[in-house]
Structure formats: structure tokens, C-alpha cells
Design a protein around this motif. Structure first.
Motif, PDB file in Angstrom:
ATOM      1  N   MET A   1     -13.511 -22.504  -4.361  1.00 16.29           N
ATOM      2  CA  MET A   1     -12.556 -21.825  -4.881  1.00 16.29           C
ATOM      3  C   MET A   1     -12.718 -20.108  -4.858  1.00 16.29           C
ATOM      4  N   GLU A   2     -11.454 -19.362  -4.680  1.00 18.94           N
ATOM      5  CA  GLU A   2     -11.505 -17.982  -4.930  1.00 18.94           C
ATOM      6  C   GLU A   2     -11.795 -17.756  -6.528  1.00 18.94           C
ATOM      7  N   LYS A   3     -12.434 -16.894  -6.993  1.00 14.61           N
ATOM      8  CA  LYS A   3     -12.642 -16.446  -8.195  1.00 14.61           C
ATOM      9  C   LYS A   3     -12.398 -14.921  -8.457  1.00 14.61           C
ATOM     10  N   LEU A   4     -11.957 -14.853  -9.723  1.00 16.00           N
ATOM     11  CA  LEU A   4     -11.840 -13.417 -10.262  1.00 16.00           C
ATOM     12  C   LEU A   4     -11.836 -13.348 -11.749  1.00 16.00           C
ATOM     13  N   ALA A   5     -13.434 -12.993 -12.341  1.00 12.63           N
ATOM     14  CA  ALA A   5     -13.626 -13.202 -13.644  1.00 12.63           C
ATOM     15  C   ALA A   5     -13.869 -11.821 -14.088  1.00 12.63           C
ATOM     16  N   VAL A   6     -13.184 -11.680 -15.456  1.00 12.29           N
ATOM     17  CA  VAL A   6     -13.571 -10.545 -16.271  1.00 12.29           C
ATOM     18  C   VAL A   6     -13.730 -10.586 -17.731  1.00 12.29           C
ATOM     19  N   GLY A   7     -14.171  -9.911 -18.527  1.00  6.32           N
ATOM     20  CA  GLY A   7     -14.679 -10.124 -19.808  1.00  6.32           C
ATOM     21  C   GLY A   7     -13.305  -9.556 -20.690  1.00  6.32           C
ATOM     22  N   PRO A   8     -13.647  -9.591 -21.916  1.00  2.77           N
ATOM     23  CA  PRO A   8     -12.436  -9.372 -23.109  1.00  2.77           C
ATOM     24  C   PRO A   8     -11.737  -7.934 -22.900  1.00  2.77           C
ATOM     25  N   ASP A   9     -12.584  -7.447 -22.439  1.00  2.68           N
ATOM     26  CA  ASP A   9     -11.826  -5.768 -22.553  1.00  2.68           C
ATOM     27  C   ASP A   9     -10.920  -5.689 -21.469  1.00  2.68           C
ATOM     28  N   VAL A  10     -10.742  -6.512 -20.451  1.00  2.00           N
ATOM     29  CA  VAL A  10      -9.559  -6.397 -19.344  1.00  2.00           C
ATOM     30  C   VAL A  10      -8.369  -7.311 -19.653  1.00  2.00           C
ATOM     31  N   ASP A  11      -7.279  -6.791 -19.570  1.00  5.96           N
ATOM     32  CA  ASP A  11      -6.003  -7.459 -19.643  1.00  5.96           C
ATOM     33  C   ASP A  11      -5.857  -7.982 -18.422  1.00  5.96           C
ATOM     34  N   PRO A  12      -5.777  -9.472 -18.541  1.00  3.89           N
ATOM     35  CA  PRO A  12      -5.618 -10.292 -17.604  1.00  3.89           C
ATOM     36  C   PRO A  12      -4.223 -10.226 -16.878  1.00  3.89           C
ATOM     37  N   ARG A  13      -3.292  -9.701 -17.477  1.00  3.84           N
ATOM     38  CA  ARG A  13      -1.935  -9.599 -17.099  1.00  3.84           C
ATOM     39  C   ARG A  13      -2.043  -8.255 -15.721  1.00  3.84           C
ATOM     40  N   ARG A  14      -3.104  -7.846 -15.793  1.00  5.81           N
ATOM     41  CA  ARG A  14      -3.072  -6.505 -14.728  1.00  5.81           C
ATOM     42  C   ARG A  14      -3.790  -6.719 -13.431  1.00  5.81           C
TER      43      ARG A  14
END
Length: 277
Positions: free
Chosen positions: A124-137
Motif C-alpha cells: 500500500m501507499e503510505k503517508l504517516a505523521v506524528g500528532p503535531d501534524v493536522d491530518p486534514r491538511r
């Protein structure tokens, strides 16, 4: 006095520890299959001693491909609670074989029916970030440059200071070019993208985002980890060829749909346990 409630995750620490110790006997010996098998054998043995009614949703393959820890296998002694289990007895087989650090034995746990089953899709394609990044953006539908700009804005730093974790694979040549064209840094890893996803959500994280194509099972486990840590992941099924694409579509899964953290692991009663090799 009230007796402390049972914490199943603490019991699973013993399972990952046993698997990691078994794999460690093969550290630096050049045989990644033997290291993986040692971890699988030990994890299966200790898991069956745990008081739970578990179903392996993410495992070592289908029943005809894996003698143990296969998808659909019953795990535990059959007593409550009823749970879904995702296992990766050794995430980082090549790292272990080469005597390098970074390999982990990992188990994710959720209530029954809460884990996404990828079926015949291995990547799968993945895009993972930590809690300080707004996932809506951010989104897998956006360009790499757009996502990096949004991540930089959320973190209050220039794009040039954003570090992207990417698996070192030929399929990522275009992605790497786009990241560098945007001005961000890249940290390449040879193996172990469950650990890579976890890195993005650590306090003072050494990396800001993980991008690229990796294993679907690892994506589900990473979703459990990030849910526990407050991070976020997006995934989209990726077929290696037309035959696999046809099998995925025949299973009723959508290759265009973006799967968010809550699609990959539902609910709030989620645990992630891992132990370094």
C-alpha cells in the motif's frame, strides 16, 4: 482495596520479548529466513499461553503458505477477551541478518472485528505523521510538494528542515526526486517501516513524515501504533501487476480509496507491543 484490572498488553510484552530473543540468536549470521522462523516459532508458542480468544488478522500469510501465525488462525486459550491480532514476529529480517539495529518483534491488538483485512493486497501507499501534524491538511491525493509544505507549516519549520523517511527501494525513485525537488531532507531505511512509522510520532521525532509504498500488513500494524501515540496514517492499496489488481478488485476492495487510521484500526481499545532485537 480494588484489584487492579488486567492489562493484556503487559502480558504480550513477554511474547514480543521471547520472539526478539529467539531472532537475536541469528543476528549477523546472514540468514534472514532462519531469523524470521525462529521469531515466528517462539511468538506462536508463547501466544498460545495467553488467556484470550484471538484471531490472527495480519499474520505470516494464508493458511496454505504459513504453518503458523497464518491469517485466520485461533490464538490463545480460547477464554475472553475476543480480539483481533496483527503480528510481525520480525520486522526487519534483513537488518537482523546483517547484524544491524532497528529490527523489532511486534504485536498489535484490537477488539474483535476492528482490524482491516487487506486480503490479497500485499502493498500500500503510505503517508504517516506524528500528532503535531493536522491530518486534514495532508492527503495521498495531494502532491508531495503540497504535503511537505503543509507538514512544515504544522511543525513551524521551513520545508528545508523537514525530514522524510523512505524505504530504499527502486520503486521510490520518482518519490525521492519529488521530495528533493521540494527541498526536504530524506532519511533512507533498508527495512522495517513499522518502526519507521513509529519514529514519526516520538517526542522530538528524528523524522517528520514517512512516505512511500510498503507492506499492507505493516501498514495496519503502524496504524495501531500511531493510534496509540496520537499520530496519523493514510494508506491506499497498491497492486504490483494487473493480475494482483484484478484479484484485489474481485475481493471487493477499492484501489482508489484512501484508508485512514480509523479505517485500518477501528475503536479505542487498541494496544501495540514491540521489542527490539
Amino acid at each position: 482495596y480494588t484489584a487492579p484490572s488486567r492489562n493484556l498488553a503487559l502480558e504480550l510484552v513477554r511474547v514480543t520479548e521471547a520472539a526478539a530473543l529467539a531472532a537475536a540468536r541469528w543476528l549477523g549470521k546472514g540468514d534472514k529466513n532462519a531469523a524470521d522462523q525462529a521469531a515466528v516459532d517462539m511468538m506462536r508458542k508463547v501466544l498460545n499461553e495467553i488467556q484470550m480468544d484471538g484471531i490472527v488478522v495480519i499474520g505470516e500469510g494464508e493458511k496454505d503458505e504459513a504453518p503458523m501465525l497464518y491469517c485466520g488462525e485461533q490464538i490463545g486459550d480460547g477464554s475472553p477477551p475476543r480480539v483481533d491480532i496483527a503480528v510481525d514476529p520480525l520486522d526487519g529480517t534483513t537488518l537482523t541478518a546483517q547484524g544491524r539495529s532497528g529490527a523489532i518483534a511486534v504485536i498489535a491488538l484490537a477488539e474483535r472485528g476492528c482490524m482491516y483485512n487487506p486480503g490479497p493486497c500485499y502493498y500500500m501507499e503510505k503517508l504517516a505523521v506524528g500528532p503535531d501534524v493536522d491530518p486534514r491538511r495532508i492527503s495521498l491525493d495531494f502532491t508531495v510538494a503540497h504535503n511537505l509544505e503543509a507538514i512544515a507549516n504544522c511543525l513551524g519549520k521551513p520545508v528545508g528542515d523537514v525530514t522524510v523517511l523512505v524505504l530504499d527501494r527502486p520503486r521510490h525513485a520518482k518519490l525521492i526526486s519529488e521530495i528533493r525537488a521540494a527541498g526536504a531532507r530524506i532519511r533512507m531505511i533498508s527495512d522495517g517501516d513499522v518502526g519507521g512509522a513509529i519514529e514519526t510520532a516520538k517526542p522530538e521525532a528524528p523524522v517528520d513524515v514517512m512516505m512511500g509504498i510498503g507492506g499492507t500488513p505493516e501498514g495496519v500494524i503502524a496504524a495501531a501504533a500511531l493510534k496509540c501515540m496520537g499520530g496519523h496514517i493514510q494508506g491506499r492499496l497498491w497492486a504490483r501487476d494487473e493480475e494482483e489488481a484484478a484479484a484485489i478488485k474481485a475481493s471487493g476492495r477499492d484501489l482508489e480509496r484512501i484508508l485512514y487510521t480509523d479505517d485500518l484500526v477501528k475503536g479505542t481499545d487498541v494496544s501495540l507491543v514491540c521489542c527490539c532485537v
